[in-house]
Write a protein that holds these residues in place. Structure first.
Motif, PDB file in Angstrom:
ATOM      1  N   MET A 117       0.830  -1.210   0.000  1.00 52.53           N
ATOM      2  CA  MET A 117       0.000   0.000   0.000  1.00 52.53           C
ATOM      3  C   MET A 117       0.866   1.262   0.000  1.00 52.53           C
ATOM      4  O   MET A 117       0.553   2.242  -0.677  1.00 52.53           O
ATOM      5  CB  MET A 117      -0.933  -0.002   1.215  1.00 52.53           C
ATOM      6  CG  MET A 117      -2.061  -1.019   1.126  1.00 52.53           C
ATOM      7  SD  MET A 117      -3.098  -0.821  -0.344  1.00 52.53           S
ATOM      8  CE  MET A 117      -3.888   0.744   0.006  1.00 52.53           C
ATOM      9  N   ALA A 118       1.975   1.221   0.770  1.00 50.70           N
ATOM     10  CA  ALA A 118       2.905   2.368   0.770  1.00 50.70           C
ATOM     11  C   ALA A 118       3.489   2.562  -0.620  1.00 50.70           C
ATOM     12  O   ALA A 118       3.664   3.697  -1.081  1.00 50.70           O
ATOM     13  CB  ALA A 118       4.015   2.143   1.793  1.00 50.70           C
ATOM     14  N   TRP A 119       3.778   1.457  -1.321  1.00 55.30           N
ATOM     15  CA  TRP A 119       4.291   1.549  -2.690  1.00 55.30           C
ATOM     16  C   TRP A 119       3.257   2.181  -3.615  1.00 55.30           C
ATOM     17  O   TRP A 119       3.562   3.055  -4.415  1.00 55.30           O
ATOM     18  CB  TRP A 119       4.632   0.160  -3.225  1.00 55.30           C
ATOM     19  CG  TRP A 119       5.735  -0.538  -2.508  1.00 55.30           C
ATOM     20  CD1 TRP A 119       6.615  -0.009  -1.596  1.00 55.30           C
ATOM     21  CD2 TRP A 119       6.080  -1.913  -2.653  1.00 55.30           C
ATOM     22  NE1 TRP A 119       7.474  -0.974  -1.155  1.00 55.30           N
ATOM     23  CE2 TRP A 119       7.174  -2.156  -1.786  1.00 55.30           C
ATOM     24  CE3 TRP A 119       5.581  -2.968  -3.403  1.00 55.30           C
ATOM     25  CZ2 TRP A 119       7.779  -3.398  -1.667  1.00 55.30           C
ATOM     26  CZ3 TRP A 119       6.181  -4.212  -3.289  1.00 55.30           C
ATOM     27  CH2 TRP A 119       7.270  -4.426  -2.435  1.00 55.30           C
ATOM     28  N   ILE A 120       2.007   1.703  -3.505  1.00 56.09           N
ATOM     29  CA  ILE A 120       0.951   2.166  -4.406  1.00 56.09           C
ATOM     30  C   ILE A 120       0.712   3.670  -4.256  1.00 56.09           C
ATOM     31  O   ILE A 120       0.524   4.391  -5.241  1.00 56.09           O
ATOM     32  CB  ILE A 120      -0.357   1.383  -4.149  1.00 56.09           C
ATOM     33  CG1 ILE A 120      -0.188  -0.076  -4.609  1.00 56.09           C
ATOM     34  CG2 ILE A 120      -1.547   2.036  -4.866  1.00 56.09           C
ATOM     35  CD1 ILE A 120      -1.340  -0.986  -4.190  1.00 56.09           C
ATOM     36  N   PHE A 121       0.722   4.145  -3.013  1.00 57.50           N
ATOM     37  CA  PHE A 121       0.400   5.547  -2.760  1.00 57.50           C
ATOM     38  C   PHE A 121       1.568   6.497  -3.014  1.00 57.50           C
ATOM     39  O   PHE A 121       1.358   7.697  -3.187  1.00 57.50           O
ATOM     40  CB  PHE A 121      -0.102   5.728  -1.324  1.00 57.50           C
ATOM     41  CG  PHE A 121      -1.530   5.329  -1.137  1.00 57.50           C
ATOM     42  CD1 PHE A 121      -2.557   6.081  -1.686  1.00 57.50           C
ATOM     43  CD2 PHE A 121      -1.863   4.179  -0.440  1.00 57.50           C
ATOM     44  CE1 PHE A 121      -3.891   5.718  -1.531  1.00 57.50           C
ATOM     45  CE2 PHE A 121      -3.186   3.799  -0.274  1.00 57.50           C
ATOM     46  CZ  PHE A 121      -4.209   4.564  -0.819  1.00 57.50           C
ATOM     47  N   THR A 122       2.803   5.976  -3.037  1.00 54.68           N
ATOM     48  CA  THR A 122       3.964   6.862  -3.127  1.00 54.68           C
ATOM     49  C   THR A 122       3.933   7.746  -4.364  1.00 54.68           C
ATOM     50  O   THR A 122       4.065   8.973  -4.262  1.00 54.68           O
ATOM     51  CB  THR A 122       5.272   6.045  -3.096  1.00 54.68           C
ATOM     52  OG1 THR A 122       5.448   5.494  -1.782  1.00 54.68           O
ATOM     53  CG2 THR A 122       6.478   6.920  -3.415  1.00 54.68           C
ATOM     54  N   LEU A 123       3.756   7.166  -5.536  1.00 56.82           N
ATOM     55  CA  LEU A 123       3.840   7.963  -6.766  1.00 56.82           C
ATOM     56  C   LEU A 123       2.709   8.993  -6.872  1.00 56.82           C
ATOM     57  O   LEU A 123       2.986  10.181  -7.097  1.00 56.82           O
ATOM     58  CB  LEU A 123       3.883   7.053  -7.999  1.00 56.82           C
ATOM     59  CG  LEU A 123       4.342   7.765  -9.282  1.00 56.82           C
ATOM     60  CD1 LEU A 123       5.127   6.813 -10.174  1.00 56.82           C
ATOM     61  CD2 LEU A 123       3.157   8.328 -10.078  1.00 56.82           C
ATOM     62  N   PRO A 124       1.440   8.603  -6.682  1.00 54.74           N
ATOM     63  CA  PRO A 124       0.390   9.629  -6.797  1.00 54.74           C
ATOM     64  C   PRO A 124       0.469  10.711  -5.717  1.00 54.74           C
ATOM     65  O   PRO A 124       0.211  11.886  -6.000  1.00 54.74           O
ATOM     66  CB  PRO A 124      -0.914   8.833  -6.690  1.00 54.74           C
ATOM     67  CG  PRO A 124      -0.537   7.507  -6.133  1.00 54.74           C
ATOM     68  CD  PRO A 124       0.861   7.253  -6.560  1.00 54.74           C
ATOM     69  N   VAL A 125       0.823  10.324  -4.476  1.00 54.08           N
ATOM     70  CA  VAL A 125       0.946  11.324  -3.412  1.00 54.08           C
ATOM     71  C   VAL A 125       2.057  12.314  -3.745  1.00 54.08           C
ATOM     72  O   VAL A 125       1.906  13.532  -3.596  1.00 54.08           O
ATOM     73  CB  VAL A 125       1.204  10.661  -2.045  1.00 54.08           C
ATOM     74  CG1 VAL A 125       1.627  11.706  -1.004  1.00 54.08           C
ATOM     75  CG2 VAL A 125      -0.047   9.936  -1.556  1.00 54.08           C
ATOM     76  N   CYS A 126       3.198  11.795  -4.211  1.00 55.73           N
ATOM     77  CA  CYS A 126       4.320  12.672  -4.548  1.00 55.73           C
ATOM     78  C   CYS A 126       4.018  13.508  -5.788  1.00 55.73           C
ATOM     79  O   CYS A 126       4.503  14.640  -5.904  1.00 55.73           O
ATOM     80  CB  CYS A 126       5.597  11.851  -4.730  1.00 55.73           C
ATOM     81  SG  CYS A 126       6.259  11.209  -3.164  1.00 55.73           S
ATOM     82  N   PHE A 127       3.230  12.964  -6.708  1.00 56.68           N
ATOM     83  CA  PHE A 127       2.805  13.748  -7.880  1.00 56.68           C
ATOM     84  C   PHE A 127       2.018  14.974  -7.422  1.00 56.68           C
ATOM     85  O   PHE A 127       2.305  16.106  -7.832  1.00 56.68           O
ATOM     86  CB  PHE A 127       1.951  12.879  -8.800  1.00 56.68           C
ATOM     87  CG  PHE A 127       1.402  13.606 -10.007  1.00 56.68           C
ATOM     88  CD1 PHE A 127       2.090  13.573 -11.209  1.00 56.68           C
ATOM     89  CD2 PHE A 127       0.216  14.323  -9.942  1.00 56.68           C
ATOM     90  CE1 PHE A 127       1.602  14.257 -12.330  1.00 56.68           C
ATOM     91  CE2 PHE A 127      -0.287  15.009 -11.036  1.00 56.68           C
ATOM     92  CZ  PHE A 127       0.406  14.976 -12.237  1.00 56.68           C
ATOM     93  N   VAL A 128       1.026  14.747  -6.557  1.00 56.34           N
ATOM     94  CA  VAL A 128       0.171  15.850  -6.082  1.00 56.34           C
ATOM     95  C   VAL A 128       0.985  16.829  -5.240  1.00 56.34           C
ATOM     96  O   VAL A 128       0.862  18.062  -5.402  1.00 56.34           O
ATOM     97  CB  VAL A 128      -1.018  15.294  -5.269  1.00 56.34           C
ATOM     98  CG1 VAL A 128      -1.805  16.434  -4.620  1.00 56.34           C
ATOM     99  CG2 VAL A 128      -1.931  14.462  -6.156  1.00 56.34           C
ATOM    100  N   ALA A 129       1.832  16.293  -4.354  1.00 54.38           N
ATOM    101  CA  ALA A 129       2.647  17.169  -3.497  1.00 54.38           C
ATOM    102  C   ALA A 129       3.641  17.971  -4.328  1.00 54.38           C
ATOM    103  O   ALA A 129       3.860  19.168  -4.073  1.00 54.38           O
ATOM    104  CB  ALA A 129       3.383  16.334  -2.454  1.00 54.38           C
TER     105      ALA A 129
END
Length: 326
Positions: A303-315
């Motif tokens: 789950m941490a892997w899945i969220f890393t890219l989209p969260v960092c994209f938005v941030a």
């Protein structure tokens, strides 16, 4: 040196330190958990091999520098936003004890900050296709090859006593852990090299994506320093909490991951070294019995892997918007 370039170099150093801090588990979690090496000796070995591995090639650096967005299409403010985002994500998740993909963090942040500056059309979709394919396929290779590697070892060495296996593969694991750290440096240290070189080309200080020696040396040393710090919570998560490992399992997982990463580096493919070693451990563990792997913890890691890219994209997009309008 322009002031903003200096800021980018400092942020790249911080990113590499945070990358090594989180990813120290990749190189030493298995060798520490099997008690082949003490934590201190393991981090020293891993840090040295990380630095050496960073000098192997610069193909991954070129892929990162040109594959996400064209150097001519962005400003250095965009690069500052991407590095700041990725560094903060790495540091926060490492403190939480979660192994993450620093590659996903950096690529997602660079995509987001680039879109904030020039819109979606600014992205290099052909380059991103190559990057995403390598990021997606490499974990699957880790699971499958880790499983097959362990089956192969059990077929030829399974009849030996546990004491003999532990002594023999304890020695072999010294080599496999060193190879894992070397391959980690050959791939992960190059990502910050690519970002710094992207900034130098964008600012007109370089005419091509050829990585200068001082950039290689800076990133290699920073990665080694981060690894030497040891992300102990992450090490415990990968090497102890997810699966009980013996030296033969550690050797199989490290060898699988190291070969996958090293071949990827040779072809200029950025992969998540965290994903590869974690899935290799999962594949190796599945040969004991499916329930040997603590899949609940593995699920949290995924789950941490899945969220890393989209969260960092938005941030990255948000931070770039702030910086661009200051």
């Amino acid at each position: 040196m322009h002031e903003i370039i200096l800021i980018i170099v400092i942020l790249a150093i911080l990113f590499d330190i945070s990358n090594g801090w989180n990813d120290s588990a990749n190189a030493i979690a298995t060798v520490v958990s099997t008690r082949v090496l003490s934590p201190f000796k393991a981090v020293v070995l891993a840090a040295c091999m990380n630095i050496l591995g960073a000098f192997v090639s610069t193909e991954v650096a070129k892929t990162i520098g040109e594959g996400v967005v064209s150097p001519a299409a962005v400003t250095n403010t965009v690069i500052v936003a991407a590095l700041l985002t990725a560094f903060l994500w790495n540091a926060i998740l490492t403190k939480m004890g979660l192994p993450i993909s620093c590659s996903h963090a950096l690529i997602g942040a660079l995509m987001g900050s680039s879109v904030a500056y020039g819109g979606v059309a600014i992205l290099n979709f052909e380059g991103l296709r190559k990057i995403f394919l390598s990021l997606l396929i490499s974990p699957a290779i880790g699971v499958v090859v880790g499983y097959l590697m362990m089956k192969f070892l059990l077929k030829f060495f399974g009849a030996y006593s546990p004491g003999t296996l532990n002594r023999t593969f304890g020695r072999f694991q010294l080599v496999s852990s060193a190879f894992m750290a070397f391959s980690h440096g050959s791939n992960d240290a190059q990502k910050a090299m690519g970002i710094i070189t992207l900034a130098l080309v964008s600012d007109g200080l370089l005419s091509s994506m050829e990585v200068p020696f001082w950039v290689i040396l800076t990133c290699a040393t920073s990665m080694g320093l981060g690894t030497a710090m040891g992300g102990w919570r992450v090490i415990k998560t990968l090497g102890v909490n997810m699966l009980k490992l013996e030296p033969i399992h550690g050797f199989a997982a490290e060898t699988t991951a190291a070969l996958t990463i090293f071949v990827s580096s040779h072809y200029g493919l950025p992969v998540s070294t965290t994903h590869v070693i974690a899935t290799s451990i999962m594949g190796v563990g599945a040969t004991k019995r499916f329930s040997a792997v603590r899949w609940g913890l593995a699920g949290k890691i995924v789950m941490a892997w899945i969220f890393t890219l989209p969260v960092c994209f938005v941030a990255g997009l948000f931070i770039a918007e702030l910086l661009l309008h200051m």
